[in-house]
Design a protein around this motif. Sequence first.
Motif, PDB file in Angstrom:
ATOM      1  N   ASP A  76      32.612 -13.963 -11.646  1.00 29.49           N
ATOM      2  CA  ASP A  76      33.925 -13.474 -12.075  1.00 29.49           C
ATOM      3  C   ASP A  76      33.928 -12.908 -13.488  1.00 29.49           C
ATOM      4  O   ASP A  76      34.979 -12.497 -13.981  1.00 29.49           O
ATOM      5  CB  ASP A  76      34.940 -14.612 -11.987  1.00 29.49           C
ATOM      6  N   VAL A  77      32.781 -12.883 -14.141  1.00 31.99           N
ATOM      7  CA  VAL A  77      32.678 -12.307 -15.476  1.00 31.99           C
ATOM      8  C   VAL A  77      32.340 -10.828 -15.324  1.00 31.99           C
ATOM      9  O   VAL A  77      31.376 -10.470 -14.647  1.00 31.99           O
ATOM     10  CB  VAL A  77      31.594 -13.034 -16.303  1.00 31.99           C
ATOM     11  N   PRO A  78      33.129  -9.944 -15.949  1.00 34.84           N
ATOM     12  CA  PRO A  78      32.935  -8.493 -15.749  1.00 34.84           C
ATOM     13  C   PRO A  78      31.803  -7.920 -16.614  1.00 34.84           C
ATOM     14  O   PRO A  78      32.014  -7.526 -17.750  1.00 34.84           O
ATOM     15  CB  PRO A  78      34.287  -7.910 -16.156  1.00 34.84           C
ATOM     16  N   PHE A  79      30.613  -7.874 -16.056  1.00 34.72           N
ATOM     17  CA  PHE A  79      29.499  -7.246 -16.763  1.00 34.72           C
ATOM     18  C   PHE A  79      28.642  -6.511 -15.743  1.00 34.72           C
ATOM     19  O   PHE A  79      28.692  -6.779 -14.551  1.00 34.72           O
ATOM     20  CB  PHE A  79      28.665  -8.269 -17.542  1.00 34.72           C
ATOM     21  N   THR A  80      27.855  -5.567 -16.244  1.00 28.91           N
ATOM     22  CA  THR A  80      26.925  -4.822 -15.393  1.00 28.91           C
ATOM     23  C   THR A  80      25.500  -5.098 -15.852  1.00 28.91           C
ATOM     24  O   THR A  80      25.269  -5.650 -16.933  1.00 28.91           O
ATOM     25  CB  THR A  80      27.205  -3.304 -15.464  1.00 28.91           C
ATOM     26  N   ARG A  85      20.550  -5.138 -19.995  1.00 26.67           N
ATOM     27  CA  ARG A  85      19.289  -4.456 -20.329  1.00 26.67           C
ATOM     28  C   ARG A  85      19.312  -3.835 -21.721  1.00 26.67           C
ATOM     29  O   ARG A  85      18.321  -3.880 -22.442  1.00 26.67           O
ATOM     30  CB  ARG A  85      19.004  -3.354 -19.307  1.00 26.67           C
ATOM     31  N   ASN A  86      20.414  -3.213 -22.087  1.00 24.92           N
ATOM     32  CA  ASN A  86      20.490  -2.488 -23.357  1.00 24.92           C
ATOM     33  C   ASN A  86      20.851  -3.386 -24.543  1.00 24.92           C
ATOM     34  O   ASN A  86      20.863  -2.924 -25.671  1.00 24.92           O
ATOM     35  CB  ASN A  86      21.516  -1.367 -23.248  1.00 24.92           C
ATOM     36  N   ASP A  87      21.151  -4.638 -24.295  1.00 22.12           N
ATOM     37  CA  ASP A  87      21.572  -5.538 -25.371  1.00 22.12           C
ATOM     38  C   ASP A  87      20.388  -6.361 -25.868  1.00 22.12           C
ATOM     39  O   ASP A  87      19.551  -6.806 -25.098  1.00 22.12           O
ATOM     40  CB  ASP A  87      22.671  -6.468 -24.847  1.00 22.12           C
ATOM     41  N   PRO A  90      21.498 -10.811 -24.934  1.00 23.60           N
ATOM     42  CA  PRO A  90      22.374 -10.844 -23.758  1.00 23.60           C
ATOM     43  C   PRO A  90      23.196 -12.128 -23.601  1.00 23.60           C
ATOM     44  O   PRO A  90      24.340 -12.046 -23.171  1.00 23.60           O
ATOM     45  CB  PRO A  90      21.435 -10.672 -22.576  1.00 23.60           C
ATOM     46  N   PRO A  91      22.662 -13.316 -23.923  1.00 20.97           N
ATOM     47  CA  PRO A  91      23.507 -14.497 -23.723  1.00 20.97           C
ATOM     48  C   PRO A  91      24.791 -14.467 -24.558  1.00 20.97           C
ATOM     49  O   PRO A  91      25.843 -14.893 -24.084  1.00 20.97           O
ATOM     50  CB  PRO A  91      22.613 -15.678 -24.139  1.00 20.97           C
ATOM     51  N   GLN A  92      24.707 -13.952 -25.780  1.00 20.23           N
ATOM     52  CA  GLN A  92      25.911 -13.914 -26.612  1.00 20.23           C
ATOM     53  C   GLN A  92      26.947 -12.944 -26.040  1.00 20.23           C
ATOM     54  O   GLN A  92      28.153 -13.196 -26.118  1.00 20.23           O
ATOM     55  CB  GLN A  92      25.551 -13.526 -28.048  1.00 20.23           C
ATOM     56  N   THR A  93      26.484 -11.852 -25.454  1.00 15.11           N
ATOM     57  CA  THR A  93      27.405 -10.904 -24.820  1.00 15.11           C
ATOM     58  C   THR A  93      28.097 -11.557 -23.634  1.00 15.11           C
ATOM     59  O   THR A  93      29.318 -11.428 -23.460  1.00 15.11           O
ATOM     60  CB  THR A  93      26.644  -9.650 -24.362  1.00 15.11           C
ATOM     61  N   ILE A  94      27.332 -12.269 -22.815  1.00 15.08           N
ATOM     62  CA  ILE A  94      27.904 -12.942 -21.646  1.00 15.08           C
ATOM     63  C   ILE A  94      28.871 -14.041 -22.102  1.00 15.08           C
ATOM     64  O   ILE A  94      29.955 -14.189 -21.527  1.00 15.08           O
ATOM     65  CB  ILE A  94      26.784 -13.534 -20.762  1.00 15.08           C
ATOM     66  N   GLY A  96      30.610 -14.077 -24.815  1.00 14.10           N
ATOM     67  CA  GLY A  96      31.818 -13.393 -25.288  1.00 14.10           C
ATOM     68  C   GLY A  96      32.711 -12.960 -24.130  1.00 14.10           C
ATOM     69  O   GLY A  96      33.938 -13.070 -24.207  1.00 14.10           O
ATOM     70  N   LEU A  97      32.088 -12.492 -23.050  1.00 12.25           N
ATOM     71  CA  LEU A  97      32.876 -12.122 -21.870  1.00 12.25           C
ATOM     72  C   LEU A  97      33.507 -13.349 -21.220  1.00 12.25           C
ATOM     73  O   LEU A  97      34.646 -13.294 -20.754  1.00 12.25           O
ATOM     74  CB  LEU A  97      31.999 -11.375 -20.873  1.00 12.25           C
ATOM     75  N   TYR A  98      32.763 -14.456 -21.163  1.00 11.01           N
ATOM     76  CA  TYR A  98      33.326 -15.711 -20.657  1.00 11.01           C
ATOM     77  C   TYR A  98      34.565 -16.099 -21.467  1.00 11.01           C
ATOM     78  O   TYR A  98      35.609 -16.457 -20.909  1.00 11.01           O
ATOM     79  CB  TYR A  98      32.305 -16.844 -20.770  1.00 11.01           C
ATOM     80  N   ASN A  99      34.452 -16.034 -22.785  1.00 11.02           N
ATOM     81  CA  ASN A  99      35.582 -16.403 -23.638  1.00 11.02           C
ATOM     82  C   ASN A  99      36.772 -15.480 -23.436  1.00 11.02           C
ATOM     83  O   ASN A  99      37.919 -15.931 -23.421  1.00 11.02           O
ATOM     84  CB  ASN A  99      35.167 -16.408 -25.107  1.00 11.02           C
ATOM     85  N   GLN A 100      36.507 -14.187 -23.266  1.00  8.07           N
ATOM     86  CA  GLN A 100      37.607 -13.235 -23.053  1.00  8.07           C
ATOM     87  C   GLN A 100      38.339 -13.530 -21.749  1.00  8.07           C
ATOM     88  O   GLN A 100      39.570 -13.503 -21.696  1.00  8.07           O
ATOM     89  CB  GLN A 100      37.072 -11.795 -23.051  1.00  8.07           C
ATOM     90  N   VAL A 101      37.588 -13.814 -20.692  1.00 10.84           N
ATOM     91  CA  VAL A 101      38.224 -14.147 -19.417  1.00 10.84           C
ATOM     92  C   VAL A 101      38.997 -15.461 -19.549  1.00 10.84           C
ATOM     93  O   VAL A 101      40.089 -15.609 -18.994  1.00 10.84           O
ATOM     94  CB  VAL A 101      37.169 -14.212 -18.282  1.00 10.84           C
ATOM     95  N   GLY A 102      38.456 -16.417 -20.301  1.00 13.99           N
ATOM     96  CA  GLY A 102      39.174 -17.670 -20.544  1.00 13.99           C
ATOM     97  C   GLY A 102      40.488 -17.449 -21.272  1.00 13.99           C
ATOM     98  O   GLY A 102      41.517 -18.038 -20.917  1.00 13.99           O
ATOM     99  N   TYR A 103      40.493 -16.587 -22.291  1.00 11.59           N
ATOM    100  CA  TYR A 103      41.734 -16.258 -23.007  1.00 11.59           C
ATOM    101  C   TYR A 103      42.740 -15.599 -22.064  1.00 11.59           C
ATOM    102  O   TYR A 103      43.934 -15.880 -22.125  1.00 11.59           O
ATOM    103  CB  TYR A 103      41.464 -15.330 -24.187  1.00 11.59           C
TER     104      TYR A 103
END
Length: 134
Positions: A76-80, A85-87, A90-94, A96-103
Amino acid sequence: MKNYCRPLKKSNVYFLGPRIYTTAVASLIKTQIMPSLLFCGPKLAACGIVLSIWGVIMLVMLGIFFSAHSAVLIEDVPFTEEDIRNDKNPPQTIYGLYNQVGYNCFIAAAIYVVVGGVSLCQVRLNKRNEYMVH
C-alpha cells in the motif's frame, strides 16, 4: 434560539431582533422562517455515527502501523522500482513514504471525527424535534 427570541418578563410578548411580537407570531417565525440545522433523519444520523466510529478506529490503527513501518503494508506504499534503483538510500525513501501514508490515515481519521460530531448533533436535533409541539 435564545439570543434571537426571548420572552419579555414572563409575558406572551417576545423580543425578536429589533421588533417585539406576540407568542403566536414569534412561534411562527421560529418554526417557519428561521432555518433549521436539521438536514438528515435519525436513522441516517445513527448510521453516520456507527460508520464514523468504525472509520476512526480503523484509520488510527492503520496510521500507527504505517508509522511503525509495518512490512505487511508494503503493497500500500506508493513507490515504483525506478524510485528504488535511482536512489542512493532506498530504505529512507520507503520510510518517508510510510510516514506520509500514516499522516494521511491520521488526517482521514480526523475527518471521520468531524463527520461523527455532525452526526451526533443531528441525532440530538432529531430527538429535540420529537418533543416539539407543532
